[in-house]
Design a protein around this motif. Structure first.
Motif, PDB file in Angstrom:
ATOM      1  N   PHE A 294       0.774  -0.564   0.094  1.00 34.00           N
ATOM      2  CA  PHE A 294      -0.299  -0.191   0.349  1.00 34.00           C
ATOM      3  C   PHE A 294       0.673   1.709   0.008  1.00 34.00           C
ATOM      4  O   PHE A 294       1.994   1.586   0.596  1.00 34.00           O
ATOM      5  N   ALA A 295       0.234   2.056  -0.830  1.00 38.40           N
ATOM      6  CA  ALA A 295       1.384   3.127  -1.311  1.00 38.40           C
ATOM      7  C   ALA A 295       1.331   4.112   0.123  1.00 38.40           C
ATOM      8  O   ALA A 295       2.258   4.546   0.743  1.00 38.40           O
ATOM      9  N   ASP A 296       0.636   3.830   1.010  1.00 39.57           N
ATOM     10  CA  ASP A 296       0.457   4.726   2.475  1.00 39.57           C
ATOM     11  C   ASP A 296       2.375   4.111   3.266  1.00 39.57           C
ATOM     12  O   ASP A 296       2.536   4.482   4.370  1.00 39.57           O
ATOM     13  N   ARG A 297       2.252   3.146   2.761  1.00 44.05           N
ATOM     14  CA  ARG A 297       3.021   2.341   3.644  1.00 44.05           C
ATOM     15  C   ARG A 297       5.021   2.195   3.450  1.00 44.05           C
ATOM     16  O   ARG A 297       4.979   1.621   3.383  1.00 44.05           O
ATOM     17  N   VAL A 298       5.325   2.558   1.700  1.00 44.91           N
ATOM     18  CA  VAL A 298       6.075   2.281   0.505  1.00 44.91           C
ATOM     19  C   VAL A 298       7.118   3.733   0.372  1.00 44.91           C
ATOM     20  O   VAL A 298       6.359   4.383   0.282  1.00 44.91           O
ATOM     21  N   PRO A 299       7.666   4.071   1.103  1.00 49.72           N
ATOM     22  CA  PRO A 299       8.971   5.575   1.014  1.00 49.72           C
ATOM     23  C   PRO A 299       8.753   5.511  -0.610  1.00 49.72           C
ATOM     24  O   PRO A 299       9.176   4.345  -0.885  1.00 49.72           O
ATOM     25  N   GLU A 300       8.719   7.195  -1.080  1.00 51.68           N
ATOM     26  CA  GLU A 300       9.880   7.484  -2.074  1.00 51.68           C
ATOM     27  C   GLU A 300      10.513   5.958  -2.469  1.00 51.68           C
ATOM     28  O   GLU A 300      10.921   6.219  -3.505  1.00 51.68           O
ATOM     29  N   SER A 301      11.082   6.541  -1.876  1.00 52.17           N
ATOM     30  CA  SER A 301      12.852   6.864  -1.663  1.00 52.17           C
ATOM     31  C   SER A 301      12.894   4.787  -1.942  1.00 52.17           C
ATOM     32  O   SER A 301      13.669   4.662  -3.143  1.00 52.17           O
ATOM     33  N   ASP A 302      12.235   4.349  -1.277  1.00 47.69           N
ATOM     34  CA  ASP A 302      12.626   2.999  -1.587  1.00 47.69           C
ATOM     35  C   ASP A 302      11.200   2.749  -3.030  1.00 47.69           C
ATOM     36  O   ASP A 302      11.873   1.497  -3.511  1.00 47.69           O
ATOM     37  N   LEU A 303      10.603   2.942  -3.569  1.00 46.77           N
ATOM     38  CA  LEU A 303      10.074   2.900  -4.569  1.00 46.77           C
ATOM     39  C   LEU A 303      10.732   2.647  -5.698  1.00 46.77           C
ATOM     40  O   LEU A 303      11.441   1.522  -6.522  1.00 46.77           O
ATOM     41  N   GLU A 304      11.786   4.093  -5.685  1.00 50.23           N
ATOM     42  CA  GLU A 304      13.025   4.133  -6.869  1.00 50.23           C
ATOM     43  C   GLU A 304      13.761   3.072  -6.539  1.00 50.23           C
ATOM     44  O   GLU A 304      14.153   2.805  -7.809  1.00 50.23           O
ATOM     45  N   LEU A 305      14.354   2.724  -5.661  1.00 50.76           N
ATOM     46  CA  LEU A 305      15.146   1.651  -5.514  1.00 50.76           C
ATOM     47  C   LEU A 305      14.007  -0.297  -6.037  1.00 50.76           C
ATOM     48  O   LEU A 305      15.500  -0.545  -6.322  1.00 50.76           O
ATOM     49  N   ILE A 306      13.301  -0.410  -5.849  1.00 48.17           N
ATOM     50  CA  ILE A 306      12.287  -1.356  -5.831  1.00 48.17           C
ATOM     51  C   ILE A 306      12.373  -1.296  -7.735  1.00 48.17           C
ATOM     52  O   ILE A 306      13.133  -2.628  -8.284  1.00 48.17           O
ATOM     53  N   VAL A 307      12.475  -0.010  -8.282  1.00 52.22           N
ATOM     54  CA  VAL A 307      12.163   0.088  -9.573  1.00 52.22           C
ATOM     55  C   VAL A 307      13.126  -0.270  -9.787  1.00 52.22           C
ATOM     56  O   VAL A 307      13.281  -1.139 -11.386  1.00 52.22           O
TER      57      VAL A 307
END
Length: 217
Positions: free
Chosen positions: A68-81
């Motif tokens: 869920f977006a409210d539990r995933v920091p934007e910085s982590d999302l970029e690293l996952i991508v």
């Protein structure tokens, strides 16, 4: 155990209005083969009660949730991508087959093949998440049963009559190419899944550049 279908939209208690979810999907904007197949089902399915039909522009193949977006920091999302991109660089594009519709407990589905190759693709997506969050970060779920939903049931009903109706529709098949995968910010609105595309990653950039026939699959 009763052989019923159930309301898809009441089966996911963690969703609430305004909440969104990051997930890897294959989407099909303007794919002619899938659009033609989708069109063949529309008239026969309109007579079905208790279903929210998916419009052509919202057809999708679910591959792997992130969180869920409210539990995933934007910085982590970029690293996952970034981690996902590295892994998909070596995965060749491949053809998928789309089979006639079947009645599932929560949706009317078009099964997608080849199942094992799609499961291997999902494994790369899961591994990329693990690269960032660790090996216990992705919960073990039932094995992927690849499908594209034509509609979602909105009430409890016996499955038998629905199966007979669906089986009476001339079941066509289609094939298309899986060449990329998209990270979506997914929302539920008016009994549909809608999304914002956050990233689209092509498959096999390095494999194609090097002509590596032995690239991962």
């Amino acid at each position: 155990m009763s052989d019923d279908v159930r309301d898809h939209w009441s089966s996911h208690p963690n969703w609430r209005p305004g909440r969104s979810f990051y997930t890897w999907h294959v989407i099909f904007p303007d794919d002619p083969a899938l659009l033609e197949l989708h069109a063949t089902y529309q008239q026969p399915l309109r007579s079905l009660a208790g279903i929210s039909l998916v419009p052509a522009e919202l057809l999708h193949l679910t591959m792997q949730g992130v969180g869920f977006a409210d539990r995933v920091p934007e910085s982590d999302l970029e690293l996952i991508v970034t981690a996902t991109s590295r892994r998909l660089d070596h995965v060749q594009p491949f053809e998928i087959g789309i089979e006639p519709a079947v009645v599932d407990a929560e949706s009317l589905q078009l099964p997608v093949t080849p199942v094992n190759r799609l499961r291997r693709l999902q494994a790369h997506l899961r591994s990329a998440i693990n690269d960032i969050w660790g090996t216990d970060s992705v919960p073990q779920l039932p094995e992927l049963q690849p499908h594209i939903s034509l509609g979602y049931w909105t009430e409890t009903a016996p499955a038998g009559p629905l199966r007979r109706h669906v089986d009476s529709v001339a079941g066509k098949v289609a094939t298309t190419q899986l060449t990329d995968i998209s990270l979506l910010e997914l929302r539920q609105e008016d009994r549909q899944y809608v999304w914002t595309v956050r990233a689209t990653l092509p498959l096999g950039l390095k494999a194609r550049a090097t002509g590596d026939a032995g690239a991962w699959s």
